[in-house]
Design an enzyme around this catalytic site. Structure first.
Site, PDB file in Angstrom:
ATOM      1  N   GLU A   1       0.819  -1.212   0.000  1.00 48.49           N
ATOM      2  CA  GLU A   1       0.000   0.000   0.000  1.00 48.49           C
ATOM      3  C   GLU A   1       0.852   1.261   0.000  1.00 48.49           C
ATOM      4  O   GLU A   1       0.489   2.255  -0.639  1.00 48.49           O
ATOM      5  CB  GLU A   1      -0.947  -0.014   1.207  1.00 48.49           C
ATOM      6  CG  GLU A   1      -2.153  -0.920   1.051  1.00 48.49           C
ATOM      7  CD  GLU A   1      -1.812  -2.399   1.164  1.00 48.49           C
ATOM      8  OE1 GLU A   1      -2.568  -3.230   0.633  1.00 48.49           O
ATOM      9  OE2 GLU A   1      -0.775  -2.722   1.789  1.00 48.49           O
TER      10      GLU A   1
ATOM     11  N   HIS B   1     -11.034  -6.321   8.222  1.00 48.80           N
ATOM     12  CA  HIS B   1     -11.780  -5.994   7.007  1.00 48.80           C
ATOM     13  C   HIS B   1     -13.054  -5.220   7.313  1.00 48.80           C
ATOM     14  O   HIS B   1     -14.004  -5.256   6.529  1.00 48.80           O
ATOM     15  CB  HIS B   1     -12.151  -7.279   6.244  1.00 48.80           C
ATOM     16  CG  HIS B   1     -10.976  -8.098   5.829  1.00 48.80           C
ATOM     17  ND1 HIS B   1     -10.361  -8.987   6.677  1.00 48.80           N
ATOM     18  CD2 HIS B   1     -10.295  -8.149   4.663  1.00 48.80           C
ATOM     19  CE1 HIS B   1      -9.349  -9.568   6.046  1.00 48.80           C
ATOM     20  NE2 HIS B   1      -9.287  -9.078   4.825  1.00 48.80           N
TER      21      HIS B   1
END
Length: 325
Positions: free
Chosen positions: A60, A130
């Site tokens: 990321e 998540h």
């Protein structure tokens, strides 16, 4: 008009923007042939080729750094962070590079056209890696815009505005709404203004404020309150940075009460900033303390997800407490 769910609307917005701008690139983990983990980028690689829609390594920080470099050289990068929970390794690049690029160069350079898309929030039994709602982390950063849509129509118009905005934008997509509902959405390109809240329902007794998936919770709570004779004004903030103080303050001066609902934890959540500013702007109009209905100050629980969520019932109870204060 076409019937679209939120995923289809986002995909359509990306398709239209890439068609109009040959400098626009879409990239992230699994966004290419696979179409992303939620299929938001389906068909883009087939239409525009691997040069303009492609997979990245699982990094990321690298995705965000690469996006900064592209944007600073005149490209229009739309980078996907696969889950908002994964955005933290990219935090340094977004906060210290993307947000400060224009300022540190004295407006000689910028990363205009840079958009980070990322699915956020719970409700899908995704567990603590998540399901988080990290939007408040980015609202303190001058130079960034933070946007959260509530449905397919809003998602397309706000995403196109984000892509065309001359500032870097973090665009949080409520993943539990991706396929949850369908709206009439124009097939042509259109934009909705950033930094402008929307009064979804007018009322006189209390103002309810939320964004993203939590709009459903406050609208259901408003329906429950109506059965008790409580008339709720419902506002979708839509943009958290910059947020529309004027619209919210105007509503609170009318109703005398404010309840803010968000899925992120209570402590340090953006509701605290809203409460502080509205208290400052509307102190003499308030009939009760500003209420916050938020997630818990715990890691996001898998088995107790329902208990964690600031749902319509919790909101309804807080509405009654505020009105009866």
């Amino acid at each position: 008009m076409a019937k679209m769910n939120m995923l289809q609307a986002i995909n359509n917005a990306l398709m239209l923007a890439m068609t109009a701008d040959d400098k626009m690139l879409v990239f992230g983990e699994d966004v290419g042939h696979f179409g992303g983990v939620f299929r938001a980028t389906s068909g883009l690689q087939d239409k525009f080729g691997k040069e303009r829609c492609f997979n990245t390594p699982l990094t990321e920080q690298g995705i965000a750094g690469f996006a900064n470099g592209l944007a600073s050289n005149g490209m229009t990068p739309v980078a996907e962070i696969q889950f908002a929970d994964y955005i933290f390794p990219a935090f340094d690049q977004i906060v210290n590079e993307s947000a400060k690029f224009r300022y540190r160069s004295g407006n000689q350079f910028n990363v205009a056209g840079l958009t980070f898309r990322t699915p956020y929030g719970g409700g899908i039994a995704g567990g603590h890696y998540h399901s988080q709602s990290p939007e408040a982390y980015f609202t303190q950063v001058a130079g960034l815009k933070v946007v959260v849509p509530r449905n397919a129509y809003q998602a397309k118009g706000l995403l196109l505005s984000a892509i065309h905005d001359p500032n870097p934008v973090v665009f949080f997509e409520p993943k539990r709404l991706y396929r949850a509902s369908v709206n009439d959405v124009p097939e042509d390109a259109y934009e909705l203004p950033l930094g402008q809240a929307e009064v979804v329902r007018e009322g006189k007794d209390i103002t309810l404020l939320a964004w993203g998936a939590q709009m459903d919770a406050i609208e259901k709570a408003a329906d429950m309150a109506a059965e008790e004779g409580i008339d709720c004004e419902v506002i979708d903030l839509r943009t958290l940075a910059p947020w529309d103080v004027e619209t919210v303050a105007l509503s609170v001066r009318k109703t005398g009460r404010l309840l803010v609902n968000h899925e992120a934890p209570l402590t340090g959540g953006f509701a605290g900033e809203i409460a502080a500013i509205i208290q400052q702007e509307c102190f003499l109009y308030l009939e009760s303390p500003i209420a916050r209905v938020c997630g818990l100050d715990t890691p996001y629980p898998l088995i107790h997800e329902k208990e964690y969520m600031p749902d319509a019932l919790k909101t309804f109870e807080a509405i009654k407490a505020s009105v009866n204060f």
